[in-house]
Design a protein around this motif. Structure first.
Motif, short mmCIF file in Angstrom:
data_model
loop_
_atom_site.label_atom_id
_atom_site.label_comp_id
_atom_site.label_asym_id
_atom_site.label_seq_id
_atom_site.Cartn_x
_atom_site.Cartn_y
_atom_site.Cartn_z
N ASP A 116 1.00 -0.61 0.14
CA ASP A 116 -0.12 0.05 0.47
C ASP A 116 0.48 1.10 0.01
O ASP A 116 2.11 1.01 0.66
CB ASP A 116 -0.56 0.11 1.65
N ASP A 118 -0.29 5.29 1.39
CA ASP A 118 0.43 5.79 2.44
C ASP A 118 0.02 5.00 4.24
O ASP A 118 -0.29 3.73 4.53
CB ASP A 118 -1.72 6.73 2.37
N ASP A 119 0.46 4.98 4.38
CA ASP A 119 1.90 4.73 6.19
C ASP A 119 1.98 3.47 5.74
O ASP A 119 2.20 2.86 7.11
CB ASP A 119 0.10 5.16 6.91
N THR A 120 2.13 3.03 4.62
CA THR A 120 2.61 1.69 4.51
C THR A 120 3.70 1.86 3.85
O THR A 120 5.30 1.25 4.26
CB THR A 120 2.05 1.14 3.52
N ASP A 294 -1.12 -0.63 6.11
CA ASP A 294 -1.87 0.42 7.68
C ASP A 294 -2.85 -0.08 8.09
O ASP A 294 -3.54 -0.02 8.92
CB ASP A 294 -1.52 1.10 7.36
N ASP A 298 -6.07 -3.47 3.02
CA ASP A 298 -5.83 -3.74 2.10
C ASP A 298 -5.42 -5.00 2.40
O ASP A 298 -4.31 -5.38 1.50
CB ASP A 298 -4.17 -2.76 3.04
N TYR A 315 -6.54 7.22 11.96
CA TYR A 315 -7.40 6.72 10.98
C TYR A 315 -7.82 5.48 11.01
O TYR A 315 -6.98 4.57 10.48
CB TYR A 315 -7.06 7.79 9.74
MG LIG Z 1 -2.53 3.25 4.36
#
Ligand SMILES: [Mg+2]
Length: 318
Positions: A116, A118-120, A294, A298, A315
Motif C-alpha cells: 500500500d 499511505d502509511d505503509t 496499514d 489492505d 485513522y
Molecule cells: Mg494506507
C-alpha cells in the motif's frame, strides 16, 4: 477523489472504537471491515479524552511538542522522527517481513510483493498534524504533490524500514507492485514521491513552499514498481492507482470483486478493489508472497501468502 474523500471522512466516526476492533483482531476474531464499528459508551471515562489521545500519538511519533495546524512553524514542518516508537515499530515489521521474504525467495517462478502507499511505504504523519486529523482532499493533494492538476512536489517521507525492505526484496528477485486507494489522477505524483520526480517523467523539484514554509521536496527512492498493464488510465508501471467510476478494468468486473459497484456506477469498496487487483496480478503468473498495509482493508480478501500490518493509530478506513 470524491469517493475516497467521503470514505476518509467517515473514518472519523469510527475513530473511537478502533481500539475495540483491534482487541477483537488480536483475539483472533475476524473483523469484517464492512460492518459498523459504532458503539455507544455508557460513561465518558470509557473513552480516551481526545486531547490526551492526540498527545499520546504525538509522543508515539517522537514529536511530543509538535503543534497541530497549518502555521508556518507548526509541527507539520518537522521531519519525521526516525528515533521514535513509531519508527521502531515500523522497522520491526519490516525486519520480520525481510526474514519471511528471504525464506520464501526463489520458491516460485514469479514471486511478488504488494505494498500500500499511505502509511505503509510513505508516512503521512506531517499531514495529520497539518490537518489536525481532519482529512481534506484539497490540502491532502498538496502533500501528495499536486496543486490542482499541476505537480508541485511531494511532502511525504518513506516509512521507516520499508525502503531497505523494498531494496532487499528487489535484490532477492521479487516483483514489486503497489495498490493504493489514491486515484488515477494522482498516479504520476505518487510515482514521483515513491521513486523520483524524473522516474515519473516530471521535472525534478527540490523544495516545496506551502502555507508559509519552505521544505525539502521528497523523492523516497524506492525501486520502480514492476511493469504490468494495470488495465486503466494507460498505466503500465506496476502502481495500481484506483480507477475513476466508469473506468474499472474488466478484471474487477466479477461478482466476488467489483461487479455490483460497476453495475451501480459506484465506487468499489477497498477490500474487493484491492483483493480483486491482487487476483489479477496472480492471474498474470505472479505469486504474491507478502502484502503490506496499514489498514485491515489492505490485507483482507486473500491472494497473498502472508500479510504484514503496519502501525497507524491515526485513522481507520473500511
Ligand atoms: Mg494506507
Amino acid at each position: 477523489m470524491v469517493q475516497l474523500a467521503s470514505l476518509r471522512h467517515s473514518r472519523r466516526a469510527a475513530f473511537v472504537v478502533l481500539g475495540l476492533a483491534l482487541v477483537l483482531a488480536t483475539a483472533g476474531i475476524a473483523v469484517a471491515a464492512s460492518t459498523s464499528r459504532t458503539f455507544t459508551p455508557q460513561k465518558a471515562d470509557q473513552i480516551t479524552n481526545l486531547d490526551n489521545l492526540r498527545q499520546q500519538i504525538k509522543n508515539y511519533y517522537g514529536t511530543p511538542g509538535a503543534s497541530s495546524g497549518s502555521g508556518a512553524t507548526a509541527g507539520w514542518t518537522l521531519p519525521l522522527n526516525l528515533d521514535s516508537n513509531y519508527a521502531r515499530e515500523a522497522e520491526s515489521v519490516a525486519s520480520q517481513a525481510e526474514q519471511w521474504l528471504k525464506a520464501r525467495a526463489h520458491k516460485s517462478a514469479k514471486p511478488a510483493i504488494v505494498f500500500d502507499v499511505d502509511d505503509t511505504t510513505l508516512t503521512t504523519w506531517n499531514y495529520e498534524l497539518f490537518s489536525n486529523w481532519d482529512y481534506n482532499p484539497g490540502t491532502n493533494a498538496v502533500f501528495v504533490g499536486l496543486t490542482g492538476t499541476t505537480f508541485t512536489g511531494n511532502l511525504f517521507p518513506a516509512t521507516p524500514g520499508m525502503l531497505d525492505l523494498a531494496e532487499a526484496a528487489h535484490k532477492l528477485g521479487y516483483a514489486i507492485f503497489w495498490i493504493t486507494g489514491r486515484g488515477d489522477s494522482q498516479h504520476q505524483a505518487t510515482i514521483a514521491n515513491l521513486v523520483s520526480d524524473t522516474a515519473a517523467g516530471l521535472a525534478d523539484i527540490t523544495s516545496v513552499t506551502y502555507s508559509g514554509a519552505t521544505l525539502p521536496e521528497i523523492d523516497a527512492g524506492y525501486p520502480m514498481p514492476t511493469a504490468i498493464d494495470v488495465g486503466h488510465g494507460g498505466f503500465t508501471d506496476g502502481l495500481f492507482t484506483k480507477p475513476s467510476v466508469g473506468f474499472y478494468p474488466a478484471y474487477l468486473n466479477k461478482a466476488e470483486f467489483c461487479a455490483s459497484a460497476i453495475a451501480a456506477n459506484a465506487s468499489c469498496a477497498t477490500i474487493p478493489y484491492k483483493s480483486g487487483t491482487r487476483a489479477y496480478i496472480e492471474s498474470q503468473g505472479y505469486d504474491i508472497v507478502a502484502d503490506f498495509g496499514d489498514q485491515y482493508s489492505d490485507l483482507i480478501g486473500g491472494y497473498t501468502d502472508r500479510t504484514f500490518k503496519m502501525p497507524n493509530p491515526n485513522y481507520y478506513l473500511p
